[in-house]
Design a protein around this motif. Structure first.
Motif, PDB file in Angstrom:
ATOM      1  N   VAL A   8       0.855  -1.191   0.000  1.00 21.23           N
ATOM      2  CA  VAL A   8       0.000   0.000   0.000  1.00 21.23           C
ATOM      3  C   VAL A   8       0.897   1.248   0.000  1.00 21.23           C
ATOM      4  CG1 VAL A   8      -0.287   0.172   2.520  1.00 21.23           C
ATOM      5  CG2 VAL A   8      -2.055   1.043   1.002  1.00 21.23           C
ATOM      6  N   PRO A   9       0.624   2.209  -0.880  1.00 23.44           N
ATOM      7  CA  PRO A   9       1.423   3.434  -0.889  1.00 23.44           C
ATOM      8  C   PRO A   9       1.350   4.145   0.465  1.00 23.44           C
ATOM      9  CG  PRO A   9       0.108   3.267  -2.895  1.00 23.44           C
ATOM     10  CD  PRO A   9      -0.367   2.183  -1.961  1.00 23.44           C
ATOM     11  N   PRO A  10       2.432   4.772   0.907  1.00 17.63           N
ATOM     12  CA  PRO A  10       2.471   5.396   2.230  1.00 17.63           C
ATOM     13  C   PRO A  10       1.597   6.638   2.376  1.00 17.63           C
ATOM     14  CG  PRO A  10       4.502   5.840   1.047  1.00 17.63           C
ATOM     15  CD  PRO A  10       3.714   4.862   0.211  1.00 17.63           C
ATOM     16  N   ASP A  11       1.078   7.164   1.281  1.00 20.28           N
ATOM     17  CA  ASP A  11       0.241   8.365   1.357  1.00 20.28           C
ATOM     18  C   ASP A  11      -1.257   8.046   1.255  1.00 20.28           C
ATOM     19  OD1 ASP A  11       0.204   7.610  -1.327  1.00 20.28           O
ATOM     20  OD2 ASP A  11       0.332   9.666  -2.069  1.00 20.28           O
ATOM     21  N   VAL A  12      -1.620   6.769   1.461  1.00 20.71           N
ATOM     22  CA  VAL A  12      -3.013   6.321   1.355  1.00 20.71           C
ATOM     23  C   VAL A  12      -3.602   6.107   2.748  1.00 20.71           C
ATOM     24  CG1 VAL A  12      -4.460   4.370   0.621  1.00 20.71           C
ATOM     25  CG2 VAL A  12      -2.739   5.309  -0.931  1.00 20.71           C
ATOM     26  N   VAL A  13      -4.859   6.491   2.915  1.00 17.04           N
ATOM     27  CA  VAL A  13      -5.569   6.301   4.181  1.00 17.04           C
ATOM     28  C   VAL A  13      -5.991   4.842   4.309  1.00 17.04           C
ATOM     29  CG1 VAL A  13      -7.550   6.973   5.594  1.00 17.04           C
ATOM     30  CG2 VAL A  13      -6.435   8.677   4.115  1.00 17.04           C
ATOM     31  N   THR A  14      -5.515   4.182   5.360  1.00 16.92           N
ATOM     32  CA  THR A  14      -5.897   2.812   5.678  1.00 16.92           C
ATOM     33  C   THR A  14      -6.531   2.812   7.074  1.00 16.92           C
ATOM     34  OG1 THR A  14      -3.754   2.310   6.710  1.00 16.92           O
ATOM     35  CG2 THR A  14      -3.967   1.863   4.333  1.00 16.92           C
ATOM     36  N   ILE A  15      -7.054   1.675   7.480  1.00 15.49           N
ATOM     37  CA  ILE A  15      -7.594   1.563   8.832  1.00 15.49           C
ATOM     38  C   ILE A  15      -6.461   1.840   9.826  1.00 15.49           C
ATOM     39  CG2 ILE A  15      -8.652   0.000  10.540  1.00 15.49           C
ATOM     40  CD1 ILE A  15     -10.586   0.771   8.315  1.00 15.49           C
ATOM     41  N   ASN A  16      -6.762   2.602  10.851  1.00 11.10           N
ATOM     42  CA  ASN A  16      -5.845   3.045  11.902  1.00 11.10           C
ATOM     43  C   ASN A  16      -4.880   4.138  11.452  1.00 11.10           C
ATOM     44  OD1 ASN A  16      -6.912   1.404  13.991  1.00 11.10           O
ATOM     45  ND2 ASN A  16      -5.887  -0.346  13.072  1.00 11.10           N
ATOM     46  N   SER A  17      -5.117   4.698  10.262  1.00 14.65           N
ATOM     47  CA  SER A  17      -4.329   5.854   9.828  1.00 14.65           C
ATOM     48  C   SER A  17      -4.830   7.104  10.551  1.00 14.65           C
ATOM     49  CB  SER A  17      -4.470   6.094   8.322  1.00 14.65           C
ATOM     50  OG  SER A  17      -3.814   5.113   7.580  1.00 14.65           O
ATOM     51  N   ARG A  18      -3.887   7.978  10.870  1.00 20.18           N
ATOM     52  CA  ARG A  18      -4.221   9.305  11.413  1.00 20.18           C
ATOM     53  C   ARG A  18      -4.029  10.280  10.257  1.00 20.18           C
ATOM     54  NH1 ARG A  18      -5.871  11.363  15.775  1.00 20.18           N
ATOM     55  NH2 ARG A  18      -5.167  13.325  16.661  1.00 20.18           N
ATOM     56  N   VAL A  19      -5.078  11.026   9.951  1.00 21.96           N
ATOM     57  CA  VAL A  19      -5.089  11.842   8.735  1.00 21.96           C
ATOM     58  C   VAL A  19      -5.566  13.264   9.024  1.00 21.96           C
ATOM     59  CG1 VAL A  19      -7.390  10.987   8.111  1.00 21.96           C
ATOM     60  CG2 VAL A  19      -5.929  11.903   6.346  1.00 21.96           C
ATOM     61  N   ARG A  20      -4.952  14.205   8.332  1.00 18.11           N
ATOM     62  CA  ARG A  20      -5.384  15.600   8.406  1.00 18.11           C
ATOM     63  C   ARG A  20      -6.050  15.939   7.077  1.00 18.11           C
ATOM     64  NH1 ARG A  20      -2.887  20.369   6.843  1.00 18.11           N
ATOM     65  NH2 ARG A  20      -0.933  19.252   6.506  1.00 18.11           N
ATOM     66  N   PHE A  21      -7.272  16.457   7.154  1.00 15.68           N
ATOM     67  CA  PHE A  21      -7.980  16.853   5.940  1.00 15.68           C
ATOM     68  C   PHE A  21      -8.665  18.190   6.157  1.00 15.68           C
ATOM     69  CE2 PHE A  21     -11.144  14.463   8.309  1.00 15.68           C
ATOM     70  CZ  PHE A  21     -12.301  15.213   8.149  1.00 15.68           C
ATOM     71  N   ARG A  22      -9.021  18.823   5.053  1.00 11.93           N
ATOM     72  CA  ARG A  22      -9.690  20.115   5.092  1.00 11.93           C
ATOM     73  C   ARG A  22     -11.059  19.991   4.435  1.00 11.93           C
ATOM     74  NH1 ARG A  22      -8.029  24.752   6.421  1.00 11.93           N
ATOM     75  NH2 ARG A  22      -5.851  24.107   6.356  1.00 11.93           N
ATOM     76  N   ASP A  23     -12.062  20.502   5.127  1.00 10.07           N
ATOM     77  CA  ASP A  23     -13.396  20.617   4.566  1.00 10.07           C
ATOM     78  C   ASP A  23     -13.349  21.836   3.652  1.00 10.07           C
ATOM     79  OD1 ASP A  23     -16.052  21.506   4.095  1.00 10.07           O
ATOM     80  OD2 ASP A  23     -16.753  20.489   5.900  1.00 10.07           O
TER      81      ASP A  23
END
Length: 138
Positions: free
Chosen positions: A52-67
């Motif tokens: 899985v590429p390291p920049d992909v959201v997977t289960i248990n990933s901590r992610v920052r996103f903008r609405d």
């Protein structure tokens, strides 16, 4: 919006399929969010955890996103339903936002329908991804 590959690891895919199978027995067809998750799984590319590429959201990933509608930034960890706790920043993969994030990558802009219309977010950073960190879960 361009079509892109949605990556899901083999263990996550298997657990999610099991979760959806269990929910089918309880009549989940009335829940649009779970139907959306099922549709996302149907069009995903299942890969080994090491692939899985390291920049992909997977289960248990901590992610920052903008609405992009409100310009509000959020940091969340994507988890299975039994570990969800919104006040602690852990959102379920079966929630609308969780389903929207799963399998997408940094820079992706995601649109999905919500009760009030359409939401648009952009994934800005993967703070932690278990597979990139070598934390393989079964």
């Amino acid at each position: 919006m361009k079509e892109r590959t949605i990556y899901i690891t083999e263990p996550d895919f298997e657990k999610l399929e099991g979760l959806l199978d269990g929910m089918k027995k309880t009549g989940f067809r009335d829940r649009d969010d779970l139907t959306s998750l099922e549709e996302e799984l149907d069009k995903s590319k299942v890969v080994a955890q090491r692939e899985v590429p390291p920049d992909v959201v997977t289960i248990n990933s901590r992610v920052r996103f903008r609405d992009l509608d409100s310009d509000q930034e959020m940091i969340v960890t994507l988890v299975f339903p039994n570990n969800a706790n919104f006040s602690e920043g852990r959102i379920s993969v079966t929630s609308q936002i969780g389903t929207a994030l799963l399998g997408y990558a940094v820079g992706d802009i995601i649109e999905w329908k919500v009760r009030a219309g359409t939401k648009t977010i952009q994934i800005e950073e993967i703070i932690y991804q278990p597979e990139a960190a070598g934390d393989y879960h079964l």
